[in-house]
Motif scaffolding. Structure first.
Motif, PDB file in Angstrom:
ATOM      1  N   GLY A  84       6.261   7.737   8.098  1.00 52.64           N
ATOM      2  CA  GLY A  84       6.173   6.510   7.306  1.00 52.64           C
ATOM      3  C   GLY A  84       4.867   5.780   7.542  1.00 52.64           C
ATOM      4  O   GLY A  84       4.213   5.316   6.596  1.00 52.64           O
ATOM      5  N   VAL A  85       4.459   5.687   8.782  1.00 56.95           N
ATOM      6  CA  VAL A  85       3.200   5.020   9.116  1.00 56.95           C
ATOM      7  C   VAL A  85       2.018   5.809   8.546  1.00 56.95           C
ATOM      8  O   VAL A  85       1.069   5.229   8.007  1.00 56.95           O
ATOM      9  CB  VAL A  85       3.059   4.843  10.646  1.00 56.95           C
ATOM     10  N   ALA A  86       2.082   7.129   8.634  1.00 56.47           N
ATOM     11  CA  ALA A  86       1.000   7.963   8.101  1.00 56.47           C
ATOM     12  C   ALA A  86       0.857   7.785   6.589  1.00 56.47           C
ATOM     13  O   ALA A  86      -0.259   7.759   6.064  1.00 56.47           O
ATOM     14  CB  ALA A  86       1.249   9.430   8.435  1.00 56.47           C
ATOM     15  N   ILE A  87       1.978   7.655   5.894  1.00 56.91           N
ATOM     16  CA  ILE A  87       1.931   7.440   4.444  1.00 56.91           C
ATOM     17  C   ILE A  87       1.284   6.100   4.120  1.00 56.91           C
ATOM     18  O   ILE A  87       0.469   5.990   3.194  1.00 56.91           O
ATOM     19  CB  ILE A  87       3.343   7.549   3.842  1.00 56.91           C
ATOM     20  N   LEU A  88       1.623   5.070   4.893  1.00 56.08           N
ATOM     21  CA  LEU A  88       1.007   3.759   4.672  1.00 56.08           C
ATOM     22  C   LEU A  88      -0.500   3.791   4.910  1.00 56.08           C
ATOM     23  O   LEU A  88      -1.279   3.226   4.141  1.00 56.08           O
ATOM     24  CB  LEU A  88       1.669   2.702   5.563  1.00 56.08           C
ATOM     25  N   VAL A  89      -0.915   4.434   5.964  1.00 56.42           N
ATOM     26  CA  VAL A  89      -2.347   4.537   6.269  1.00 56.42           C
ATOM     27  C   VAL A  89      -3.065   5.313   5.172  1.00 56.42           C
ATOM     28  O   VAL A  89      -4.141   4.914   4.709  1.00 56.42           O
ATOM     29  CB  VAL A  89      -2.568   5.189   7.655  1.00 56.42           C
ATOM     30  N   ALA A  90      -2.475   6.421   4.729  1.00 55.22           N
ATOM     31  CA  ALA A  90      -3.100   7.216   3.668  1.00 55.22           C
ATOM     32  C   ALA A  90      -3.212   6.413   2.378  1.00 55.22           C
ATOM     33  O   ALA A  90      -4.213   6.526   1.650  1.00 55.22           O
ATOM     34  CB  ALA A  90      -2.295   8.489   3.437  1.00 55.22           C
ATOM     35  N   THR A  91      -2.215   5.594   2.092  1.00 53.54           N
ATOM     36  CA  THR A  91      -2.257   4.765   0.880  1.00 53.54           C
ATOM     37  C   THR A  91      -3.409   3.772   0.944  1.00 53.54           C
ATOM     38  O   THR A  91      -4.146   3.587  -0.033  1.00 53.54           O
ATOM     39  CB  THR A  91      -0.917   4.021   0.708  1.00 53.54           C
ATOM     40  N   VAL A  92      -3.584   3.128   2.079  1.00 55.50           N
ATOM     41  CA  VAL A  92      -4.666   2.150   2.234  1.00 55.50           C
ATOM     42  C   VAL A  92      -6.026   2.838   2.144  1.00 55.50           C
ATOM     43  O   VAL A  92      -6.946   2.336   1.485  1.00 55.50           O
ATOM     44  CB  VAL A  92      -4.515   1.391   3.570  1.00 55.50           C
ATOM     45  N   VAL A  93      -6.164   3.991   2.777  1.00 58.94           N
ATOM     46  CA  VAL A  93      -7.441   4.713   2.743  1.00 58.94           C
ATOM     47  C   VAL A  93      -7.753   5.160   1.322  1.00 58.94           C
ATOM     48  O   VAL A  93      -8.893   5.050   0.854  1.00 58.94           O
ATOM     49  CB  VAL A  93      -7.401   5.919   3.712  1.00 58.94           C
ATOM     50  N   PHE A  94      -6.742   5.655   0.621  1.00 55.66           N
ATOM     51  CA  PHE A  94      -6.951   6.106  -0.757  1.00 55.66           C
ATOM     52  C   PHE A  94      -7.355   4.932  -1.649  1.00 55.66           C
ATOM     53  O   PHE A  94      -8.267   5.052  -2.469  1.00 55.66           O
ATOM     54  CB  PHE A  94      -5.679   6.769  -1.279  1.00 55.66           C
ATOM     55  N   ALA A  95      -6.686   3.789  -1.480  1.00 59.24           N
ATOM     56  CA  ALA A  95      -7.035   2.611  -2.282  1.00 59.24           C
ATOM     57  C   ALA A  95      -8.444   2.127  -1.956  1.00 59.24           C
ATOM     58  O   ALA A  95      -9.189   1.703  -2.858  1.00 59.24           O
ATOM     59  CB  ALA A  95      -6.027   1.499  -2.036  1.00 59.24           C
TER      60      ALA A  95
END
Length: 134
Positions: free
Chosen positions: A85-96
């Motif tokens: 879950g944390v990895a998905i959140l980090v990936a979302t922020v990096v992608f944005a």
């Protein structure tokens, strides 16, 4: 009347002087390391001795720690789900962040306002690296 082998008796936690770690998986790992360290110093003939219930030390250890193994498996599953879950959140922020230009764009020509700034170049470089590194 005991059903334990001499080897298993030595394995009991009351003889263990090491530290305890949090989490069932770590505790089980400590127990197995303790088993290996005791096994190294015990005579090899003791490892195959059978108790009165016809079980070896390893079989007794597995039976006594079956519940702890189930707890450890559940704990690892929960921990991995939380980390995912944390990895998905980090990936979302990096992608944005990859598609958002810091400082915005100039409405007249569409170029980034901070195009000549070294901070924009370093931000862009680090953003690309964060997308490439697993």
């Amino acid at each position: 009347m005991t059903t334990a082998t001499p080897f298993y008796t030595v394995l009991q936690r009351q003889h263990y002087k090491g530290g305890t770690r949090l989490g069932p998986a770590y505790k089980l790992q400590e127990e197995l390391k303790w088993f290996d360290s005791v096994k190294k110093i015990m005579p090899s003939s003791y490892t195959m001795l059978r108790a009165k219930n016809k079980m070896t030390t390893l079989e007794i250890l597995k039976e006594k720690h079956a519940e702890q193994l189930k707890k450890a498996q559940g704990w690892i599953k929960e921990t991995s789900q939380s980390c995912s879950g944390v990895a998905i959140l980090v990936a979302t922020v990096v992608f944005a962040a990859a598609f958002t230009v810091p400082g915005g764009t100039n409405d007249n020509n569409g170029f980034p306002i901070l195009l000549q700034s070294p901070y924009l170049v370093s931000f862009t470089f680090l953003d690309v690296v964060s997308l490439l590194v697993p």
